[in-house]
Design a protein around this motif. Sequence first.
Motif, mmCIF file in Angstrom:
data_model
loop_
_atom_site.group_PDB
_atom_site.id
_atom_site.type_symbol
_atom_site.label_atom_id
_atom_site.label_comp_id
_atom_site.label_asym_id
_atom_site.label_seq_id
_atom_site.Cartn_x
_atom_site.Cartn_y
_atom_site.Cartn_z
ATOM 1 N N UNK A 178 43.161 39.381 34.253
ATOM 2 C CA UNK A 178 42.848 38.254 35.133
ATOM 3 C C UNK A 178 42.324 38.784 36.460
ATOM 4 N N UNK A 179 41.665 37.937 37.258
ATOM 5 C CA UNK A 179 41.221 38.351 38.604
ATOM 6 C C UNK A 179 42.364 38.654 39.560
ATOM 7 N N UNK A 237 38.265 40.207 33.938
ATOM 8 C CA UNK A 237 37.857 39.303 32.863
ATOM 9 C C UNK A 237 37.370 40.149 31.695
ATOM 10 N N UNK A 238 37.578 39.641 30.509
ATOM 11 C CA UNK A 238 37.070 40.303 29.312
ATOM 12 C C UNK A 238 35.925 39.460 28.780
ATOM 13 N N UNK A 239 34.706 39.989 28.883
ATOM 14 C CA UNK A 239 33.532 39.261 28.421
ATOM 15 C C UNK A 239 33.373 39.464 26.921
ATOM 16 N N UNK A 240 33.335 38.367 26.184
ATOM 17 C CA UNK A 240 33.195 38.423 24.734
ATOM 18 C C UNK A 240 32.037 37.542 24.282
ATOM 19 N N UNK A 290 37.068 35.702 29.220
ATOM 20 C CA UNK A 290 38.381 35.500 28.603
ATOM 21 C C UNK A 290 39.473 36.118 29.470
ATOM 22 N N UNK A 291 40.549 35.361 29.667
ATOM 23 C CA UNK A 291 41.743 35.833 30.343
ATOM 24 C C UNK A 291 42.875 35.928 29.330
#
Length: 637
Positions: free
Chosen positions: A358-359, A371-374, A387-388
């Motif tokens: 998370x931020x 953040x996890x970019x998917x 995505x958090x």
Amino acid sequence: MLQFVTVFNPSFSTSEDDAAKQLLLFHSFQENESMSLNNKLTQLGMVQALWRFSGSFADSEGIGECVQELDNALLCTIIVEKDFFITIAVAATDRETPATYVLASLRKCYNFFVLQYGSWSHFESSKELTDCLNEVLVPFWTEINLVPSHLCYKGFLSSWPEFYKVAELEHGSGQQETVQSSWEADLKEQILLDDTSFLGIQDVLVYHLPKSTSRSGYKTHGLVRNFTPEFDSLPCVSNWIEHLDTIYTRLSSHVIAGNVQYKEISEEEMADTVPENNEHEIESTGQVLMNHGKKIYHNFTLPMSFAYDAVQEVGTMTGVSSSMALLTDLMPKLPSWGSWTGAAEKKPKLARSEFLISPLSADFLPDSYKVKKLYLSYGGVVDTFNCLFWYYNEVLVVLIFKENFKKIWDKEYLHDTHFKLVHCISKLYASHLNYNRQSVTDNFCYASISKKTKQIKSSFPLCKFQQKPESASPLELVVSGLDEFLTLGPNRKTSVATLNPSQQLSDEPAPGNATWGLSLMGSIFRKEQGDELKPLVDTFLDYMPAEKLQQLHLDIVRFINTLTTSKRSNDIKEEKLIKLNNGILCFLCDNSEETIVLVENWFNKSTAKHKMRGGKHTLVGHMGPEAYQWWKKVIQL
């Protein structure tokens, strides 16, 4: 075990002069061996020749995979996105590992790549694709080469790499259905339909990832709920999470951010870490802290123990020993771990919950911790989502947001979301995950694989990881770029990968107030809530030794391969009933809609005397009453 992995695209080459252009990746796992470009192209030509040869048969039209056995290797190849090929070469000495497991891992590593970087055909340059392949495929297969048992942890369920496991949760006894489903209604109302999130949140995924300390078996493991229909990427996301959780034993911020890897410990590093009994077993973070804590406790109380023993001995002679018992009140009541004095007085631990990604994480950490970019597909449309990841004890929640939703960078919004999730998931625990009641062990195991929904429901236990041979170097889990700075010493095995730097040694939770925004799912100590109780066991196979369980999975793989390769019309159902030498009775059924596997102990007297009742005219009727009742419920006869 592994010889090499390669990725190539023949369409990138137009003639023999530019044959090297088709080679996107070639990584050799042989130590101290460097291959020239000509040798790599020779291996590539052999793979292509074998592929064309296997495709020349009439029955092989439209094949997506190929397995060819050579003198010194087993070549497993799959084709993805029409023109891209992935090949892994397994040494001939490891032919006990079925090709099904290897092909499934090839599919998984491709799916995990696409999940994080998008499809291969969308890369503008082959160099950019090669760089990303080195970041994903090489570490993936390097870890398998270090721990070959990672190939087979799912057993025969690896036969369906595009399918995903769903959790089958129990209902709390005596509770109404409205109460049991209230957590879903609350989550919809407070998160998905909330005014601040409605336009930005795409979906919420809820997973139950229990550990052996609380429950054995596999029945309750997997996806609990998602809320948006037509989520095409759901199998890929679910398998990715299951893979991370299984391979790295538990999820952490580092694991999800993709910043951890297994590493062999050199002899120099082991000099200060190997215990006197020379056991090459890696201690967990909790074990290290527990050992140090016990030493501190012992050293602190030793003088008082001597004084107490002396007073007791004098008191016995003078007749005042009963009054000396008051001296025990001076013994410190420190937080204890079961074996310590005063463990019964330990207050129950509160649930742990926090964001993993998370931020809220520290500014100096990479963006992958925030953040996890998917790359996800909804209704056939692929887009990038932020995505958090958040957890509550053994439940993982994935919050999927649209990329242009800026509210996730608001810390006040994240804290509010945290408390809403605590409210909802605590209800899920109260209604479905209450392990304080007695559980009944099933006398049979089942697996139901739906070809329509791609869902797997199974009570088969996973294969346990085999210990590395004594001649092999022990492994540790390290965080890239961080663990290199740890000094050598007795705590060398306490890697940042398994330790939350913000975690305090206290039972009081501090949600959202972590110093670095890093966390470790579950407890920092290996003992969880309710450890004083024995773990619940789903089925009789949970008692089976690891080697026999792995052999059972291999037997079922062979039976399934026989069923799936047989020719028959789509409207014809095929069934098999097989009695194995180890006393296991196995029933298999395959049709156009699903595949079902049932096993039970043939020597179980309680089931043997009930056989042939009710369903004696069918093969499944030869199973015990519990298995047959489950069959009737699923098939709805």
